[in-house]
Scaffold this motif. Structure first.
Motif, PDB file in Angstrom:
ATOM      1  N   ARG A 329     -63.198 -10.281  42.405  1.00  0.00           N
ATOM      2  CA  ARG A 329     -64.122 -10.376  43.540  1.00  0.00           C
ATOM      3  C   ARG A 329     -65.135  -9.225  43.529  1.00  0.00           C
ATOM      4  O   ARG A 329     -66.281  -9.402  43.969  1.00  0.00           O
ATOM      5  CB  ARG A 329     -63.343 -10.380  44.851  1.00  0.00           C
ATOM      6  N   SER A 330     -64.721  -8.065  43.041  1.00  0.00           N
ATOM      7  CA  SER A 330     -65.622  -6.907  43.070  1.00  0.00           C
ATOM      8  C   SER A 330     -66.503  -6.810  41.827  1.00  0.00           C
ATOM      9  O   SER A 330     -67.494  -6.088  41.838  1.00  0.00           O
ATOM     10  CB  SER A 330     -64.810  -5.618  43.213  1.00  0.00           C
ATOM     11  N   ARG A 331     -66.141  -7.516  40.752  1.00  0.00           N
ATOM     12  CA  ARG A 331     -66.913  -7.427  39.502  1.00  0.00           C
ATOM     13  C   ARG A 331     -68.363  -7.836  39.738  1.00  0.00           C
ATOM     14  O   ARG A 331     -68.636  -8.859  40.341  1.00  0.00           O
ATOM     15  CB  ARG A 331     -66.293  -8.345  38.442  1.00  0.00           C
ATOM     16  N   ASP A 332     -69.287  -7.010  39.257  1.00  0.00           N
ATOM     17  CA  ASP A 332     -70.687  -7.402  39.362  1.00  0.00           C
ATOM     18  C   ASP A 332     -71.481  -6.826  38.205  1.00  0.00           C
ATOM     19  O   ASP A 332     -70.977  -6.039  37.406  1.00  0.00           O
ATOM     20  CB  ASP A 332     -71.294  -7.011  40.717  1.00  0.00           C
ATOM     21  N   SER A 333     -72.730  -7.256  38.116  1.00  0.00           N
ATOM     22  CA  SER A 333     -73.617  -6.831  37.033  1.00  0.00           C
ATOM     23  C   SER A 333     -74.604  -5.771  37.485  1.00  0.00           C
ATOM     24  O   SER A 333     -75.542  -5.447  36.759  1.00  0.00           O
ATOM     25  CB  SER A 333     -74.377  -8.046  36.484  1.00  0.00           C
ATOM     26  N   GLY A 461     -68.305 -13.906  24.106  1.00  0.00           N
ATOM     27  CA  GLY A 461     -68.304 -14.012  25.560  1.00  0.00           C
ATOM     28  C   GLY A 461     -66.927 -13.804  26.141  1.00  0.00           C
ATOM     29  O   GLY A 461     -66.760 -13.175  27.197  1.00  0.00           O
ATOM     30  N   LEU A 462     -65.905 -14.332  25.467  1.00  0.00           N
ATOM     31  CA  LEU A 462     -64.532 -14.146  25.914  1.00  0.00           C
ATOM     32  C   LEU A 462     -64.188 -12.668  26.013  1.00  0.00           C
ATOM     33  O   LEU A 462     -63.649 -12.197  27.027  1.00  0.00           O
ATOM     34  CB  LEU A 462     -63.599 -14.866  24.939  1.00  0.00           C
ATOM     35  N   LEU A 463     -64.519 -11.905  24.965  1.00  0.00           N
ATOM     36  CA  LEU A 463     -64.249 -10.472  24.987  1.00  0.00           C
ATOM     37  C   LEU A 463     -65.123  -9.751  26.015  1.00  0.00           C
ATOM     38  O   LEU A 463     -64.684  -8.805  26.679  1.00  0.00           O
ATOM     39  CB  LEU A 463     -64.486  -9.870  23.603  1.00  0.00           C
ATOM     40  N   ALA A 464     -66.381 -10.193  26.130  1.00  0.00           N
ATOM     41  CA  ALA A 464     -67.305  -9.528  27.056  1.00  0.00           C
ATOM     42  C   ALA A 464     -66.806  -9.600  28.486  1.00  0.00           C
ATOM     43  O   ALA A 464     -66.918  -8.636  29.251  1.00  0.00           O
ATOM     44  CB  ALA A 464     -68.692 -10.162  26.948  1.00  0.00           C
ATOM     45  N   HIS A 465     -66.244 -10.748  28.862  1.00  0.00           N
ATOM     46  CA  HIS A 465     -65.717 -10.837  30.232  1.00  0.00           C
ATOM     47  C   HIS A 465     -64.563  -9.860  30.425  1.00  0.00           C
ATOM     48  O   HIS A 465     -64.461  -9.198  31.468  1.00  0.00           O
ATOM     49  CB  HIS A 465     -65.263 -12.255  30.541  1.00  0.00           C
ATOM     50  N   ARG A 466     -63.685  -9.772  29.427  1.00  0.00           N
ATOM     51  CA  ARG A 466     -62.566  -8.826  29.541  1.00  0.00           C
ATOM     52  C   ARG A 466     -63.086  -7.404  29.726  1.00  0.00           C
ATOM     53  O   ARG A 466     -62.517  -6.609  30.476  1.00  0.00           O
ATOM     54  CB  ARG A 466     -61.694  -8.898  28.283  1.00  0.00           C
ATOM     55  N   ILE A 467     -64.144  -7.078  29.023  1.00  0.00           N
ATOM     56  CA  ILE A 467     -64.713  -5.735  29.119  1.00  0.00           C
ATOM     57  C   ILE A 467     -65.295  -5.502  30.506  1.00  0.00           C
ATOM     58  O   ILE A 467     -65.109  -4.432  31.118  1.00  0.00           O
ATOM     59  CB  ILE A 467     -65.767  -5.533  28.015  1.00  0.00           C
ATOM     60  N   CYS A 468     -65.995  -6.507  31.045  1.00  0.00           N
ATOM     61  CA  CYS A 468     -66.558  -6.361  32.388  1.00  0.00           C
ATOM     62  C   CYS A 468     -65.461  -6.231  33.439  1.00  0.00           C
ATOM     63  O   CYS A 468     -65.611  -5.482  34.411  1.00  0.00           O
ATOM     64  CB  CYS A 468     -67.466  -7.549  32.701  1.00  0.00           C
ATOM     65  N   VAL A 469     -64.355  -6.937  33.252  1.00  0.00           N
ATOM     66  CA  VAL A 469     -63.222  -6.808  34.175  1.00  0.00           C
ATOM     67  C   VAL A 469     -62.594  -5.424  34.052  1.00  0.00           C
ATOM     68  O   VAL A 469     -62.247  -4.788  35.055  1.00  0.00           O
ATOM     69  CB  VAL A 469     -62.184  -7.914  33.905  1.00  0.00           C
ATOM     70  N   ILE A 506     -73.429  -4.378  26.471  1.00  0.00           N
ATOM     71  CA  ILE A 506     -72.952  -4.314  27.854  1.00  0.00           C
ATOM     72  C   ILE A 506     -73.070  -2.877  28.348  1.00  0.00           C
ATOM     73  O   ILE A 506     -72.456  -1.962  27.782  1.00  0.00           O
ATOM     74  CB  ILE A 506     -71.490  -4.785  27.965  1.00  0.00           C
ATOM     75  N   LEU A 507     -73.857  -2.679  29.388  1.00  0.00           N
ATOM     76  CA  LEU A 507     -74.024  -1.359  29.997  1.00  0.00           C
ATOM     77  C   LEU A 507     -72.944  -1.174  31.058  1.00  0.00           C
ATOM     78  O   LEU A 507     -72.724  -2.060  31.893  1.00  0.00           O
ATOM     79  CB  LEU A 507     -75.404  -1.237  30.635  1.00  0.00           C
ATOM     80  N   LEU A 508     -72.282  -0.021  31.045  1.00  0.00           N
ATOM     81  CA  LEU A 508     -71.215   0.271  31.987  1.00  0.00           C
ATOM     82  C   LEU A 508     -71.565   1.532  32.773  1.00  0.00           C
ATOM     83  O   LEU A 508     -71.763   2.596  32.189  1.00  0.00           O
ATOM     84  CB  LEU A 508     -69.879   0.482  31.262  1.00  0.00           C
ATOM     85  N   ALA A 509     -71.639   1.395  34.084  1.00  0.00           N
ATOM     86  CA  ALA A 509     -71.941   2.551  34.938  1.00  0.00           C
ATOM     87  C   ALA A 509     -71.656   2.181  36.379  1.00  0.00           C
ATOM     88  O   ALA A 509     -71.603   1.004  36.736  1.00  0.00           O
ATOM     89  CB  ALA A 509     -73.396   2.985  34.780  1.00  0.00           C
ATOM     90  N   ARG A 510     -71.469   3.204  37.193  1.00  0.00           N
ATOM     91  CA  ARG A 510     -71.404   2.973  38.630  1.00  0.00           C
ATOM     92  C   ARG A 510     -72.835   2.869  39.144  1.00  0.00           C
ATOM     93  O   ARG A 510     -73.703   3.665  38.772  1.00  0.00           O
ATOM     94  CB  ARG A 510     -70.658   4.102  39.322  1.00  0.00           C
ATOM     95  N   THR A 511     -73.103   1.855  39.968  1.00  0.00           N
ATOM     96  CA  THR A 511     -74.460   1.638  40.472  1.00  0.00           C
ATOM     97  C   THR A 511     -74.444   1.532  41.983  1.00  0.00           C
ATOM     98  O   THR A 511     -73.417   1.270  42.599  1.00  0.00           O
ATOM     99  CB  THR A 511     -75.070   0.347  39.883  1.00  0.00           C
ATOM    100  N   GLY A 512     -75.622   1.700  42.576  1.00  0.00           N
ATOM    101  CA  GLY A 512     -75.759   1.521  44.011  1.00  0.00           C
ATOM    102  C   GLY A 512     -76.089   0.086  44.360  1.00  0.00           C
ATOM    103  O   GLY A 512     -76.217  -0.775  43.484  1.00  0.00           O
ATOM    104  N   PRO A 513     -76.242  -0.237  45.653  1.00  0.00           N
ATOM    105  CA  PRO A 513     -76.510  -1.625  46.053  1.00  0.00           C
ATOM    106  C   PRO A 513     -77.875  -2.128  45.641  1.00  0.00           C
ATOM    107  O   PRO A 513     -78.071  -3.327  45.471  1.00  0.00           O
ATOM    108  CB  PRO A 513     -76.365  -1.591  47.577  1.00  0.00           C
ATOM    109  N   GLY A 514     -78.851  -1.213  45.497  1.00  0.00           N
ATOM    110  CA  GLY A 514     -80.162  -1.638  45.022  1.00  0.00           C
ATOM    111  C   GLY A 514     -80.883  -2.595  45.955  1.00  0.00           C
ATOM    112  O   GLY A 514     -81.632  -3.456  45.512  1.00  0.00           O
TER     113      GLY A 514
END
Length: 528
Positions: A329-333, A461-469, A506-514
């Motif tokens: 539920r919290s996963r986002d781009s 794509g299968l691996l990419a989702h795992r990474i995003c999770v 895939i970029l990984l970082a903490r982001t604000g609401p924007g």
């Protein structure tokens, strides 16, 4: 290894399209249309009218939990967390309002989910969390036969609890991206597969991933136009470890399709006809179709890359247990402009999760026990516990192998090298890490012919989702970015052969609401 019907290398159109879409962004995107005021824009969701509907329970567990039987609650839980609507976001012009548990280019969600159960074949209507009946009867064994397998007699195995089919409704993506939509839809099919497998496994189910199947009977069964909405993956689901007793069988598309009455394909409102508007997409898609299971490829193991520098041997501790429902539920781009904010992120926890991304996946593209044909490269910017630099993750041992000299691996130069070969847009300051999935192009096309384009994108794509999770578990946004120069990424990662291609960034970082207003869509949860 056994090659596809046109020979190991196919017709060549898939390989050429792969070159264009990965190596020549200007050519790949030259027909891109504006997403604003576009008269070809289809409906946000595929909706069937006038067909029987089967509502699914809205009372689902707060977490997917192991089940003893695949009943209505289990099915509802799997679909809700697998591909359900997770939230609405109100942002610039309101063009990307609906979000699911998986990522999609501009939230277009071109991939459709069909469910074959003992009593019939259904389309999953996500906004209403319901199933729409397309055809009565039990067709699970037919779908198994399209994959060249069948339930083995005398093995104690039962038919799958269900068979899912993922399709690419190209017009939903092609109205903006035209031919390039083929890359985006095959990527998204892989992302969705990765999530369905994650959720199913948490419930004690096993998903068998089939990239290879006979297309004509699947299309006829579901009433799909093979040019406008082809099937992309067939996914039988078994309770526990069942399904191991399936046997190989030979079949042709014609014989399996012959006994099926046709269903008229549903035509969405909108002016775009993919077969006319997207000639290259259509050519590559048609070249990938298969008509005889005896010509299915058997993938050979791909030898892992070697590194001379001493590795960081393995994650120093195991990752904490993943609260899957909350993380999905919290996963986002991230917001429209990907802008990292300073954050202290435990690199060892992320490393441990990345090392587990492939565990347990059953795919016809990866023989049991064989090395994965896609490798994870981790470029570290600001993570605690891992020195900044670029690394290759060893799937077998979990070790991180430096892929550049010690001097180059210090500081943030490694991330800056990636920034220089990424089309301007994302902000790289305070970037935690960048992940690249690198695939062996020659392996894909020598093994699967023109269907190799689907296979390599869907596996990635299968691996990419795992990474995003994995990133979301630590409060990180995971932004999939296709706008990069592949040759520049090769140099930044120390890759020396053209066959090794960065398929995902895939970029990984903490982001604000924007500037986003986020409204969660919460099911009625029950404790377990």
């Amino acid at each position: 290894m056994s090659g596809p019907q046109q020979g190991h290398r196919g017709s060549g159109v898939g390989r050429e399209f792969f070159r264009v879409t990965l190596e020549d962004l200007a050519e790949a995107m030259e027909t891109r249309q504006s997403e604003y005021g576009n008269p070809d824009e289809p409906l946000k969701f595929k909706i069937y009218r006038g067909r029987p509907r089967r509502p699914l329970t809205v009372r689902t567990p707060r977490e997917p939990i192991p089940v003893d039987t695949f009943d209505g609650t289990a099915l509802s839980t799997l679909l809700r967390y697998g591909y359900g609507i997770s939230r609405q976001e109100f942002d610039t012009n309101g063009t990307w309002p609906y979000h699911r548990m998986v990522a999609s280019a501009r939230c277009l969600f071109g991939v459709q989910l069909y469910v074959c159960l003992p009593d019939g074949v259904y389309h999953y209507d996500a906004p209403h969390h319901a199933l729409v009946l397309l055809r009565e009867g039990d067709h699970r064994e037919l779908l198994l036969r399209t994959t060249g397998t069948a339930t083995g007699t005398g093995t104690g195995d039962a038919p799958p609890e269900a068979v899912f089919v993922l399709s690419g409704l190209f017009a939903k993506t092609a109205y903006i991206y035209r031919d390039y939509a083929y890359r985006l839809c095959t990527q998204e099919a892989g992302l969705l597969t990765g999530n369905l497998d994650l959720v199913a496994r948490s419930m004690g189910l096993t998903v068998h991933v089939h990239h290879q199947f006979l297309d004509e009977p699947v299309h006829r069964l579901l009433g799909l136009d093979p040019d406008e909405e082809p099937a992309l993956l067939v996914l039988p689901l078994h309770l526990g470890a069942a399904g191991a007793g399936r046997v190989r069988v030979g079949a042709t598309a014609g014989e399996l399709a012959a006994g099926l009455d046709p269903i008229a394909p549903t035509v969405l409102p909108g002016g775009l006809k993919v077969a006319q508007a997207c000639p290259t997409l259509t050519e590559v898609n048609r070249a990938s179709l298969r008509t005889d299971t005896t010509a299915f490829a058997i993938a050979e193991p791909v030898p892992p890359a070697r590194s001379a520098a001493p590795p960081l041997p393995r994650p120093p501790h195991a990752a904490p247990e993943l609260p899957l429902a909350a993380v999905l539920r919290s996963r986002d781009s991230g917001p429209g402009i990907f802008r990292p904010v300073p954050a202290r992120i435990d690199g060892n926890e992320l490393w441990a999760r990345l090392a587990e991304t492939r565990n347990g996946v059953v795919s016809d593209a990866v023989p049991a026990g064989a090395p994965v044909p896609l490798e994870i490269y981790l470029t570290v910017g600001d993570l605690t516990g891992i020195p900044a630099g670029a690394y290759r993750l060893d799937h077998a041992t979990g070790a991180l192998h430096p892929v550049r000299t010690a001097a180059e691996a210090q500081g943030t130069d490694a991330v800056a090298a990636i920034e220089r070969v990424t089309i301007p847009g994302p902000v790289f300051r305070h970037m935690s890490a960048v992940v690249h999935l690198v695939g062996d192009r020659d392996w894909a096309f020598d093994t699967f012919g023109d269907r190799g384009y689907r296979v390599i994108n869907q596996e990635a794509g299968l691996l990419a989702h795992r990474i995003c999770v994995a990133a979301a578990a630590q409060g990180l946004s995971g932004r999939i970015v296709n706008a990069y120069h592949a040759e520049g990424v090769r140099k930044a990662l120390g890759l020396t052969e053209q066959r090794h291609t960065p398929v995902f960034q895939i970029l990984l970082a903490r982001t604000g609401p924007g500037g986003r207003v986020i409204v969660p869509v919460e099911p009625e949860a029950v404790d377990h």
